[in-house]
Design a protein around this motif. Structure first.
Motif, PDB file in Angstrom:
ATOM      1  N   UNK A  77       0.866  -1.179   0.000  1.00 31.06           N
ATOM      2  CA  UNK A  77       0.000   0.000   0.000  1.00 31.06           C
ATOM      3  C   UNK A  77       0.903   1.229   0.000  1.00 31.06           C
ATOM      4  N   UNK A  78       0.826   2.036  -1.058  1.00 31.03           N
ATOM      5  CA  UNK A  78       1.725   3.194  -1.193  1.00 31.03           C
ATOM      6  C   UNK A  78       1.440   4.260  -0.138  1.00 31.03           C
ATOM      7  N   UNK A  79       0.217   4.297   0.395  1.00 32.02           N
ATOM      8  CA  UNK A  79      -0.135   5.323   1.391  1.00 32.02           C
ATOM      9  C   UNK A  79      -0.815   4.660   2.597  1.00 32.02           C
ATOM     10  N   UNK A  80      -0.096   3.709   3.199  1.00 33.47           N
ATOM     11  CA  UNK A  80      -0.667   3.014   4.356  1.00 33.47           C
ATOM     12  C   UNK A  80      -0.666   3.925   5.580  1.00 33.47           C
ATOM     13  N   UNK A  81      -1.797   3.994   6.278  1.00 30.38           N
ATOM     14  CA  UNK A  81      -1.885   4.773   7.515  1.00 30.38           C
ATOM     15  C   UNK A  81      -1.611   3.851   8.694  1.00 30.38           C
ATOM     16  N   UNK A  82      -0.447   3.981   9.356  1.00 30.90           N
ATOM     17  CA  UNK A  82      -0.150   3.086  10.488  1.00 30.90           C
ATOM     18  C   UNK A  82      -1.155   3.239  11.626  1.00 30.90           C
ATOM     19  N   UNK A  83      -1.687   4.453  11.798  1.00 30.32           N
ATOM     20  CA  UNK A  83      -2.678   4.680  12.860  1.00 30.32           C
ATOM     21  C   UNK A  83      -3.936   3.848  12.593  1.00 30.32           C
ATOM     22  N   UNK A  84      -4.415   3.881  11.337  1.00 30.83           N
ATOM     23  CA  UNK A  84      -5.647   3.149  11.000  1.00 30.83           C
ATOM     24  C   UNK A  84      -5.451   1.644  11.122  1.00 30.83           C
ATOM     25  N   UNK A  85      -4.322   1.133  10.595  1.00 30.73           N
ATOM     26  CA  UNK A  85      -4.078  -0.316  10.660  1.00 30.73           C
ATOM     27  C   UNK A  85      -3.887  -0.752  12.111  1.00 30.73           C
ATOM     28  N   UNK A  86      -3.196   0.095  12.914  1.00 29.35           N
ATOM     29  CA  UNK A  86      -3.011  -0.220  14.342  1.00 29.35           C
ATOM     30  C   UNK A  86      -4.361  -0.274  15.061  1.00 29.35           C
TER      31      UNK A  86
END
Length: 257
Positions: A77-86
């Protein structure tokens, strides 16, 4: 055919872990973890090769999927949001904790919600899920019989130039210093042994809270696969901090055996 191969091997990790637990039972005499380096090195090589193969298969299948999500290049994912996945991983871990104990500590996440970076969301989800699951269990078991309110798990996402670092902290009592060298071995778990509770492991897809002893070592392998690392620092009597370092330089080679 490639999709079927990937699905067919979904349960390899819990099945291998079950085999390791049965081996541990059959050894009877007190285990000397330092003397079992050969098993740990074999499992590290085996699991790292598996991560690489599944990454290749997953990437190939995802690249040829006509319904690929936006900003995704195959598995990445070129623009992965670590906050959202966490957040998603924490909720998944909390639901497992709810099922096991009937309640679960809160998880507070701190960081810039708009921050994104290229990574594999499934890898990141798995690592955070395993870390949070371990800490939830530690807190839950420490405060289960207590009248005190259960302290939350804290996740902090830091955006550095070289690394994206995720710190996961609890107040679950920590790990004794003598136990720290063993937490990344496959023959060690502080939870009750699931071997005879779930001989059908992998057949129903139910996630156990703990007991197989592979969560931390495999999470560290996933982190190292892309040039990162996982470190655990403990304060016995208070809690544990886990630091998940994810390299963002994009210049690391596959650390295959």
């Amino acid at each position: 055919m490639i999709k079927l191969i990937k699905v067919r091997h979904n349960n390899v990790v819990p099945t291998m872990a079950l085999g390791v637990q049965q081996l541990k039972k059959s050894l009877h005499q007190k285990l000397h973890y330092e003397g079992l380096d050969e098993i740990h090195q074999f499992l590290d090589r085996f699991y790292m090769s598996r991560i690489g193969i599944r990454m290749l298969i997953g990437q190939h299948v995802a690249i040829h999927d006509p319904n690929q999500p936006p900003n995704c290049i195959g598995y990445i994912h070129a623009k992965m949001s670590p906050i959202q996945v966490a957040k998603d991983a924490s909720e998944d871990a909390r639901s497992v904790c709810f099922r096991e104990y009937g309640s679960a500590p809160d998880v507070n996440i701190y960081g810039d919600p708009s921050f994104t970076f290229p990574y594999v969301p499934t890898h990141f989800h798995m690592m955070v899920f395993e870390l949070v699951k371990n800490l939830l269990r530690a807190v839950q078991e420490r405060f289960m019989e207590s009248d005190k309110p259960t302290p939350p798990i804290c996740i902090i996402v830091a955006d550095g130039e070289e690394d994206v670092t995720i710190k996961v902290s609890d107040e679950g009592g920590g790990i004794a210093r003598s136990g720290l060298p063993r937490i990344f071995t496959y023959l060690y778990s502080t939870a009750r042994d699931p071997v005879y509770e779930r001989l059908d492991v992998g057949s129903t897809g139910v996630v156990t809270m703990a007991g197989y002893g592979y969560g931390l070592p495999i999470s560290r392998l996933y982190a190292r696969y892309f040039g990162g690392d996982l470190q655990i620092i403990s304060m016995e009597g208070y809690g544990t901090d886990a630091y998940l370092h994810l390299s963002r330089l994009g210049d690391s080679q596959e650390p295959l055996p």
